[in-house]
Design a protein around this motif. Structure first.
Motif, PDB file in Angstrom:
ATOM      1  N   THR A 147       3.874  -2.470 -10.433  1.00 57.44           N
ATOM      2  CA  THR A 147       3.353  -2.463  -9.062  1.00 57.44           C
ATOM      3  C   THR A 147       4.017  -1.392  -8.191  1.00 57.44           C
ATOM      4  N   PRO A 148       3.329  -1.002  -7.097  1.00 61.91           N
ATOM      5  CA  PRO A 148       3.802   0.106  -6.255  1.00 61.91           C
ATOM      6  C   PRO A 148       4.703  -0.391  -5.118  1.00 61.91           C
ATOM      7  N   PHE A 149       5.259   0.571  -4.376  1.00 57.60           N
ATOM      8  CA  PHE A 149       6.185   0.212  -3.295  1.00 57.60           C
ATOM      9  C   PHE A 149       5.471  -0.309  -2.062  1.00 57.60           C
ATOM     10  N   ASN A 150       4.170   0.023  -1.885  1.00 60.79           N
ATOM     11  CA  ASN A 150       3.611  -0.137  -0.543  1.00 60.79           C
ATOM     12  C   ASN A 150       3.187  -1.555  -0.185  1.00 60.79           C
ATOM     13  N   LYS A 173       7.059  -5.685 -13.396  1.00 63.65           N
ATOM     14  CA  LYS A 173       7.938  -4.514 -13.204  1.00 63.65           C
ATOM     15  C   LYS A 173       7.590  -3.955 -11.831  1.00 63.65           C
ATOM     16  N   GLU A 176      10.824   0.236  -7.873  1.00 56.36           N
ATOM     17  CA  GLU A 176      12.283   0.280  -7.724  1.00 56.36           C
ATOM     18  C   GLU A 176      12.705   0.596  -6.289  1.00 56.36           C
ATOM     19  N   PHE A 223      -1.845  -2.437 -13.602  1.00 56.25           N
ATOM     20  CA  PHE A 223      -1.031  -1.425 -12.904  1.00 56.25           C
ATOM     21  C   PHE A 223      -1.654  -1.124 -11.551  1.00 56.25           C
ATOM     22  N   VAL A 224      -0.811  -0.866 -10.549  1.00 55.56           N
ATOM     23  CA  VAL A 224      -1.266  -0.302  -9.272  1.00 55.56           C
ATOM     24  C   VAL A 224      -0.263   0.767  -8.867  1.00 55.56           C
ATOM     25  N   GLY A 225      -0.749   1.941  -8.491  1.00 56.24           N
ATOM     26  CA  GLY A 225       0.134   3.031  -8.075  1.00 56.24           C
ATOM     27  C   GLY A 225      -0.668   4.303  -7.906  1.00 56.24           C
ATOM     28  N   SER A 226      -0.015   5.435  -8.075  1.00 54.41           N
ATOM     29  CA  SER A 226      -0.701   6.713  -7.869  1.00 54.41           C
ATOM     30  C   SER A 226      -1.606   7.036  -9.075  1.00 54.41           C
ATOM     31  N   GLY A 248      -5.543   3.232  -8.753  1.00 50.22           N
ATOM     32  CA  GLY A 248      -4.843   4.440  -8.342  1.00 50.22           C
ATOM     33  C   GLY A 248      -4.995   4.789  -6.874  1.00 50.22           C
ATOM     34  N   GLY A 249      -4.880   6.068  -6.572  1.00 51.51           N
ATOM     35  CA  GLY A 249      -4.837   6.568  -5.206  1.00 51.51           C
ATOM     36  C   GLY A 249      -6.197   6.590  -4.523  1.00 51.51           C
ATOM     37  N   CYS A 281      -3.331   2.051   0.415  1.00 48.26           N
ATOM     38  CA  CYS A 281      -4.381   2.660  -0.398  1.00 48.26           C
ATOM     39  C   CYS A 281      -5.738   2.501   0.257  1.00 48.26           C
ATOM     40  N   GLU A 384      -4.225  12.994  -1.499  1.00 54.34           N
ATOM     41  CA  GLU A 384      -3.867  11.751  -0.798  1.00 54.34           C
ATOM     42  C   GLU A 384      -2.536  12.009  -0.098  1.00 54.34           C
ATOM     43  N   PHE A 451     -11.203  -6.919  -5.844  1.00 56.09           N
ATOM     44  CA  PHE A 451     -10.736  -5.682  -5.231  1.00 56.09           C
ATOM     45  C   PHE A 451     -10.673  -4.593  -6.288  1.00 56.09           C
TER      46      PHE A 451
HETATM   47  P1  NAD Z   1       3.797   5.331  -8.170  1.00 60.80           P
HETATM   48  O1  NAD Z   1       2.681   5.742  -9.044  1.00 60.80           O
HETATM   49  O2  NAD Z   1       4.881   6.319  -7.885  1.00 60.80           O
HETATM   50  O3  NAD Z   1       4.541   4.051  -8.783  1.00 60.80           O
HETATM   51  C1  NAD Z   1       3.845   2.902  -9.195  1.00 60.80           C
HETATM   52  C2  NAD Z   1       4.616   2.218 -10.310  1.00 60.80           C
HETATM   53  O4  NAD Z   1       4.688   3.109 -11.445  1.00 60.80           O
HETATM   54  C3  NAD Z   1       6.053   1.855  -9.949  1.00 60.80           C
HETATM   55  O5  NAD Z   1       6.351   0.588 -10.472  1.00 60.80           O
HETATM   56  C4  NAD Z   1       6.872   2.956 -10.622  1.00 60.80           C
HETATM   57  O6  NAD Z   1       8.150   2.518 -11.012  1.00 60.80           O
HETATM   58  C5  NAD Z   1       6.038   3.316 -11.826  1.00 60.80           C
HETATM   59  N1  NAD Z   1       6.181   4.741 -12.209  1.00 60.80           N
HETATM   60  C6  NAD Z   1       6.436   5.785 -11.376  1.00 60.80           C
HETATM   61  N2  NAD Z   1       6.494   6.934 -12.076  1.00 60.80           N
HETATM   62  C7  NAD Z   1       6.260   6.613 -13.373  1.00 60.80           C
HETATM   63  C8  NAD Z   1       6.175   7.384 -14.578  1.00 60.80           C
HETATM   64  N3  NAD Z   1       6.334   8.698 -14.585  1.00 60.80           N
HETATM   65  N4  NAD Z   1       5.907   6.739 -15.728  1.00 60.80           N
HETATM   66  C9  NAD Z   1       5.724   5.408 -15.743  1.00 60.80           C
HETATM   67  N5  NAD Z   1       5.802   4.631 -14.622  1.00 60.80           N
HETATM   68  C10 NAD Z   1       6.060   5.221 -13.455  1.00 60.80           C
HETATM   69  O7  NAD Z   1       3.134   4.783  -6.801  1.00 60.80           O
HETATM   70  P2  NAD Z   1       3.863   4.382  -5.458  1.00 60.80           P
HETATM   71  O8  NAD Z   1       4.352   5.609  -4.767  1.00 60.80           O
HETATM   72  O9  NAD Z   1       4.822   3.266  -5.683  1.00 60.80           O
HETATM   73  O10 NAD Z   1       2.624   3.757  -4.656  1.00 60.80           O
HETATM   74  C11 NAD Z   1       1.745   4.508  -3.878  1.00 60.80           C
HETATM   75  C12 NAD Z   1       0.453   4.806  -4.614  1.00 60.80           C
HETATM   76  O11 NAD Z   1      -0.170   3.600  -5.012  1.00 60.80           O
HETATM   77  C13 NAD Z   1      -0.586   5.524  -3.749  1.00 60.80           C
HETATM   78  O12 NAD Z   1      -1.207   6.514  -4.519  1.00 60.80           O
HETATM   79  C14 NAD Z   1      -1.575   4.417  -3.394  1.00 60.80           C
HETATM   80  O13 NAD Z   1      -2.875   4.854  -3.088  1.00 60.80           O
HETATM   81  C15 NAD Z   1      -1.550   3.604  -4.637  1.00 60.80           C
HETATM   82  N6  NAD Z   1      -2.025   2.256  -4.400  1.00 60.80           N
HETATM   83  C16 NAD Z   1      -3.248   1.917  -4.907  1.00 60.80           C
HETATM   84  C17 NAD Z   1      -3.756   0.652  -4.690  1.00 60.80           C
HETATM   85  C18 NAD Z   1      -5.094   0.249  -5.260  1.00 60.80           C
HETATM   86  O14 NAD Z   1      -5.356  -0.941  -5.373  1.00 60.80           O
HETATM   87  N7  NAD Z   1      -5.943   1.192  -5.629  1.00 60.80           N
HETATM   88  C19 NAD Z   1      -3.016  -0.285  -3.961  1.00 60.80           C
HETATM   89  C20 NAD Z   1      -1.766   0.105  -3.468  1.00 60.80           C
HETATM   90  C21 NAD Z   1      -1.277   1.370  -3.709  1.00 60.80           C
END
Ligand code: NAD
Length: 499
Positions: A147-150, A173, A176, A223-226, A248-249, A281, A384, A451
């Protein structure tokens, strides 16, 4: 300095890898804690432990599992203030916004109280002579969430609540950057009656993520993140034979039609563009007024409001609109993108780059920025930004505005502000984006809907929460049962048909 832990087998467990990450208070810039970064071996041990606990948990009837969710909801309400404070301290968002973060997770836990109903399966009586057919939804086993930080409360709960209500064990996970709240959530799940080992929090970075993706004991990963990491997790996880869904983003557009209520549209853009410092996001980062006159009226309303935004630390309570960005890197990245926009020729109507917070000079604050005359070839339009920056792209017509949103690589959310039902209906029908708002700027579906974005905002099948989550965290097994009466007919060598 406080050293955080993992949460494995129902207890806090110290990290043994020797690797740590600093956890900052973004309002002061000070390091307040350090979080252990798990090794491959630590992840493996947690998965083995979870797999053992899962068997007993899956054997409990769904009503008993749902009662844990019921108790968890009560505990979240009891500890709301404590959770919000811990969340704001590491993330930087305001206390009311942090409570919203917990609340939107809590609502998914509430939805999961209905798990027995969602897991009932299907039954056909008399599918053939003496034959009944039924489909069961069985847990996948051990699932993981990255999961992501936001949204450090909401998104972990979106992942582990449905997974656990379905009878799975779970490895979370979290980010961090703000790991304290996920650990508190695991403690509350135990207090709610969850057996030890069913929910585990393994803190870490890429090493822990790779260990999760390669581990044969994990059947499903959310997974949720970039977007680049979402794509990476999806590719590596599916190559290892897992069920994977990655979100993703985004670059969310809001179309403002000439007939829109301009005060309502400006209000919506201020909240959706700058709330949580734009680190959502579903933030609106692109406003698309249709027609020059609409654009001029919109800018005239927006500019003074962006200048008047109240920025400050979460300790100021309700008196701030948004707080700092999450890290020093995030701050310099966002400021760098604003510099880039100026170089590219967009008009920076409000410049928040030099904002300083008195008494918090070490914090990662910046003021709101408003760009006008952004065009689709610019980096600030394509990227983004994930900061308090709103770009206005002027469109000549509704079709041009619609095409902008449709041609963008992201497809998380989009909104239209209008009084014209025909335009709104057309927009909802044609747009290639997952979540659509009509006079609603941030159309995040409630817990009982699902969602998820389209295009580069999501990889894999099925959405988060709602009925889709119950499909994602279960496997279907279909049983054909015959209880013959009378004479046995012997072997049948052609494929059975019931006709
Ligand atoms: P991030 O991609 O940096 O991190 C997300 C997760 O991936 C964290 O747990 C991190 O530890 C892990 N991670 C980071 N780098 C990695 C790598 N190289 N290999 C494997 N794992 C890795 O995202 P963030 O900065 O924490 O969150 C912001 C992003 O999340 C924005 O792009 C936002 O749009 C997106 N987001 C999307 C949604 C959605 O539902 N679409 C919701 C919330 C946030």
């Amino acid at each position: 300095m406080q050293e955080l832990t993992h949460f494995i087998g129902g207890a806090h467990v110290r990290g043994t890898s020797g690797r740590f990450a600093d956890v900052f208070n973004p309002a002061t810039g000070e390091v307040e804690k350090r979080v252990p970064l798990a090794s491959r071996e630590e992840v493996r041990a947690a998965v083995a432990n979870a797999a053992e606990a899962q068997v007993g948990w899956a054997a409990q009837n769904p009503q008993k599992r749902a009662r844990v969710m019921m108790a968890f909801v009560q505990l979240l309400n009891r500890d709301m203030d404590k959770l919000a404070e811990a969340l704001s301290r590491e993330h930087g968002k305001t206390i009311p916004d942090a409570k919203g973060d917990v609340q939107r997770g809590l609502e998914v836990a509430e939805f999961c109280i209905g798990a027995p109903h969602l897991l009932k399966g299907e039954f056909t009586e008399g599918a053939g002579p003496g034959i009944d057919m039924y489909s069961m939804r069985q847990p996948v086993g051990v699932a993981a969430g990255i999961t992501p930080f936001n949204f450090p409360a909401m998104i972990p709960m979106w992942k582990f609540c449905p997974a656990i209500a379905c009878g799975n064990a779970f490895i979370l996970k979290p980010s961090e950057r703000d790991p304290s709240v996920p650990l508190m959530l695991a403690e509350l799940m135990m207090e709610a009656g969850l057996p030890a080992g069913v929910l585990n929090v393994v803190n870490g970075d890429k090493e822990a993520v790779d260990a999760i993706l390669d581990d044969e004991g994990i059947a499903a990963v959310g997974f949720v993140g970039s977007t680049p990491i979402a794509h990476y997790v999806y590719s590596r996880g599916t190559a290892a034979g897992k069920r994977v869904q990655c979100f993703g983003g985004a670059k969310n557009h809001m179309i403002i039609m000439p007939d829109a209520d301009m005060d309502q549209a400006a209000d919506a853009l201020i909240g959706a563009g700058y709330g949580a410092a734009g680190e959502r996001c579903m933030a609106v980062s692109v406003a698309v007024p249709v027609g020059e006159e609409t654009a001029d009226r919109l800018i005239a309303k927006l500019a003074p409001r962006v200048e008047a935004l109240k920025i400050g630390p979460y300790t100021a309570g309700n008196d701030v609109d948004f707080g700092p960005l999450v890290t020093a890197e995030a701050l310099s990245r966002v400021k760098g993108l604003v510099d880039r926009g100026v170089e590219e020729g967009a008009k920076l109507v409000v410049d928040g780059r030099n904002f300083r917070m008195q008494g918090y000079e070490g914090g990662y604050f910046m003021g709101g920025c408003l760009f006008d005359h952004v065009t689709k070839d610019m980096d600030i339009y394509r990227t983004e930004i994930f900061g308090p920056v709103l770009s206005v792209v002027r469109a000549k017509s509704y079709d041009e505005g619609l095409a902008l949103a449709m041609d963008h690589e992201y497809g998380n959310g989009a909104a239209i502000f209008t009084r014209d039902g025909d335009a709104a209906r057309d927009f909802a029908a044609r747009i290639n984006i997952g979540m659509v708002g009509i006079n609603v700027p941030i159309p995040v579906p409630l817990a009982y809907h699902t969602f998820g974005g389209w295009k580069k905002s999501a990889f894999g099948d099925l959405n988060q929460h709602g009925p889709d989550a119950f499909r994602f965290y279960t496997r279907t097994k279909t049983v054909t049962a015959r209880w013959p009466s009378g004479v046995k007919e012997g072997a049948d060598f052609s494929i059975p048909t019931m006709g």
